[in-house]
Scaffold this active site. Sequence first.
Site, PDB file in Angstrom:
ATOM      1  N   GLY B  17      -3.028 -13.444   0.754  1.00 44.57           N
ATOM      2  CA  GLY B  17      -2.287 -14.447   1.113  1.00 44.57           C
ATOM      3  C   GLY B  17      -2.906 -15.859   1.133  1.00 44.57           C
ATOM      4  O   GLY B  17      -2.751 -16.681   1.916  1.00 44.57           O
ATOM      5  N   GLY B  18      -3.793 -15.929  -0.107  1.00 44.82           N
ATOM      6  CA  GLY B  18      -4.597 -17.374   0.121  1.00 44.82           C
ATOM      7  C   GLY B  18      -3.914 -18.442  -0.776  1.00 44.82           C
ATOM      8  O   GLY B  18      -4.801 -19.163  -1.316  1.00 44.82           O
ATOM      9  N   SER B  19      -2.800 -18.593  -1.175  1.00 42.44           N
ATOM     10  CA  SER B  19      -2.427 -19.205  -2.136  1.00 42.44           C
ATOM     11  C   SER B  19      -1.880 -20.558  -1.635  1.00 42.44           C
ATOM     12  O   SER B  19      -1.819 -21.641  -2.260  1.00 42.44           O
ATOM     13  CB  SER B  19      -1.298 -18.873  -3.288  1.00 42.44           C
ATOM     14  OG  SER B  19      -0.249 -18.482  -2.363  1.00 42.44           O
ATOM     15  N   ARG B  20      -1.447 -20.504  -0.075  1.00 37.82           N
ATOM     16  CA  ARG B  20      -0.934 -21.622   0.383  1.00 37.82           C
ATOM     17  C   ARG B  20      -1.086 -21.577   1.772  1.00 37.82           C
ATOM     18  O   ARG B  20      -1.455 -20.412   2.223  1.00 37.82           O
ATOM     19  CB  ARG B  20       0.460 -21.930   0.011  1.00 37.82           C
ATOM     20  CG  ARG B  20       1.408 -20.566   0.580  1.00 37.82           C
ATOM     21  CD  ARG B  20       3.037 -20.776   0.572  1.00 37.82           C
ATOM     22  NE  ARG B  20       3.301 -21.302  -0.858  1.00 37.82           N
ATOM     23  CZ  ARG B  20       3.763 -20.351  -1.700  1.00 37.82           C
ATOM     24  NH1 ARG B  20       3.696 -19.357  -1.588  1.00 37.82           N
ATOM     25  NH2 ARG B  20       4.095 -21.010  -2.868  1.00 37.82           N
ATOM     26  N   ASP B  67       2.272  -8.503  -4.626  1.00 35.90           N
ATOM     27  CA  ASP B  67       3.222  -8.187  -3.363  1.00 35.90           C
ATOM     28  C   ASP B  67       2.589  -7.063  -2.781  1.00 35.90           C
ATOM     29  O   ASP B  67       2.354  -5.910  -3.129  1.00 35.90           O
ATOM     30  CB  ASP B  67       4.565  -7.848  -3.665  1.00 35.90           C
ATOM     31  CG  ASP B  67       5.509  -7.530  -2.555  1.00 35.90           C
ATOM     32  OD1 ASP B  67       4.742  -7.627  -1.430  1.00 35.90           O
ATOM     33  OD2 ASP B  67       6.430  -7.249  -2.481  1.00 35.90           O
ATOM     34  N   SER B 146      -1.756 -13.808  15.927  1.00 34.99           N
ATOM     35  CA  SER B 146      -0.713 -15.029  16.509  1.00 34.99           C
ATOM     36  C   SER B 146      -0.391 -14.816  17.883  1.00 34.99           C
ATOM     37  O   SER B 146      -0.261 -14.113  18.375  1.00 34.99           O
ATOM     38  CB  SER B 146       0.652 -15.149  15.739  1.00 34.99           C
ATOM     39  OG  SER B 146       1.528 -16.055  16.468  1.00 34.99           O
ATOM     40  N   TYR B 159       8.343 -10.742  14.324  1.00 39.34           N
ATOM     41  CA  TYR B 159       6.985 -11.148  13.751  1.00 39.34           C
ATOM     42  C   TYR B 159       5.974 -11.000  15.032  1.00 39.34           C
ATOM     43  O   TYR B 159       5.035 -10.622  14.735  1.00 39.34           O
ATOM     44  CB  TYR B 159       7.313 -12.763  13.547  1.00 39.34           C
ATOM     45  CG  TYR B 159       6.096 -13.464  13.163  1.00 39.34           C
ATOM     46  CD1 TYR B 159       5.469 -13.397  11.803  1.00 39.34           C
ATOM     47  CD2 TYR B 159       5.542 -14.063  13.960  1.00 39.34           C
ATOM     48  CE1 TYR B 159       4.143 -13.866  11.389  1.00 39.34           C
ATOM     49  CE2 TYR B 159       4.086 -14.802  13.642  1.00 39.34           C
ATOM     50  CZ  TYR B 159       3.851 -14.658  12.323  1.00 39.34           C
ATOM     51  OH  TYR B 159       2.789 -15.472  12.125  1.00 39.34           O
ATOM     52  N   ALA B 161       6.027  -8.815  17.184  1.00 36.93           N
ATOM     53  CA  ALA B 161       5.801  -7.474  17.567  1.00 36.93           C
ATOM     54  C   ALA B 161       4.604  -6.961  16.654  1.00 36.93           C
ATOM     55  O   ALA B 161       3.855  -6.074  16.797  1.00 36.93           O
ATOM     56  CB  ALA B 161       7.015  -6.538  17.392  1.00 36.93           C
ATOM     57  N   LYS B 163       2.409  -8.874  15.131  1.00 34.38           N
ATOM     58  CA  LYS B 163       1.243  -9.506  15.312  1.00 34.38           C
ATOM     59  C   LYS B 163       0.376  -8.740  16.553  1.00 34.38           C
ATOM     60  O   LYS B 163      -0.674  -8.582  16.635  1.00 34.38           O
ATOM     61  CB  LYS B 163       1.481 -10.747  15.665  1.00 34.38           C
ATOM     62  CG  LYS B 163       1.938 -11.732  14.463  1.00 34.38           C
ATOM     63  CD  LYS B 163       0.604 -11.510  13.256  1.00 34.38           C
ATOM     64  CE  LYS B 163       1.073 -12.327  12.047  1.00 34.38           C
ATOM     65  NZ  LYS B 163       0.149 -12.151  10.954  1.00 34.38           N
TER      66      LYS B 163
END
Lengths: 85, 251
Positions: B17-20, B67, B146, B159, B161, B163
């Site tokens: 997930g390094g695009s943004r 994905d 998180s 979300y 849960a 993490k």
Amino acid sequence: MNEVETRIVAIVTELLERSDREDLTVTLESRLHGDDGLGLDSLQTAELSAILEDELGTDPFGAGLLPETVGEVVAFYADQAAASA
Amino acid sequence: MSAPEGSAAPRTVIITGGSRGLGEGIVQHFLDAGDRVATCARSETDAVRTWQKDPAYDGRFLFREVDLADREACTAFVKDVLGEWKSVDILVNNAGVARDGILALFSDEDTDTVIDLNLKATIHLSRQIVRNMLAHGGGRIVNISSITGLTGYRGLSVYGATKAALDGFTRGLAREVGSRKITVNSIASGYLKTEMSHGLDDGQLQQIIRRTPAGRLGDPEDIARAIAFLVDEKNDWITGQVLVVDGGLTA
């Protein structure tokens, strides 16, 4: 021993050396697990699976098999070679 | 295994997930450190195109549109990276998705989306990389968690849960592979400026700032520096931990 047998015995031997168990002699008849064999635990079995895949592109554990001896690991690759011949 | 920053020997790093957002900041940090970086995201962004064109990163930046919840695509990404660089020294599991909404009105589809990516895809990718690290004698894994997994946050229960589960995954995996020179840690990130896209409105963000001792939201670089600490070759006695980086919000 043919090339694949030699390679696999070397891989198992190297794996045992990592665990300071180089005193064990690895043969095709060696059982992978248990006190009467090489005594690989689950993590060492995972390492063996990963190293075989890394070096040979596939491995019997990843294919869902549970080889019990070094010879059965060798047989997996022999079967593969025969199937692709 | 890994070389310190500025060393001649680059490390091979996968950052999902390094695009943004946070992922973009982490990728930039490791590229600046001279490492080889592979990343993936569902779509290419300006940041990715910039890295691809920059001659400074020639031969040490790899991007694939993937994905990660698609297991075949995820496996193909890993094969591409290993085909290029043979082994992986560092894995940063950053990819994640947040869907906000109170549970009583939450859809099962959104639940699946969040769990499939944040948890199942992370576990699937980690399994493949752990095998590579076992074969090559060590590595570092950092899971981006998180504080919502520690404290909870209204509207982010699913979300949160995932993490919290990720932190459990960190502890279990750390125990499994600790004897093989592989460390596994979580960073429980606080609220970043990039969280604007994670469903928090301006009012919520201002409230968070007021309650944060450091008096500001975090920058991706705040998290990237913590990752750099955890993946340092010398830090091999820190594993199975959750490092909270949140400006003191949960103190």
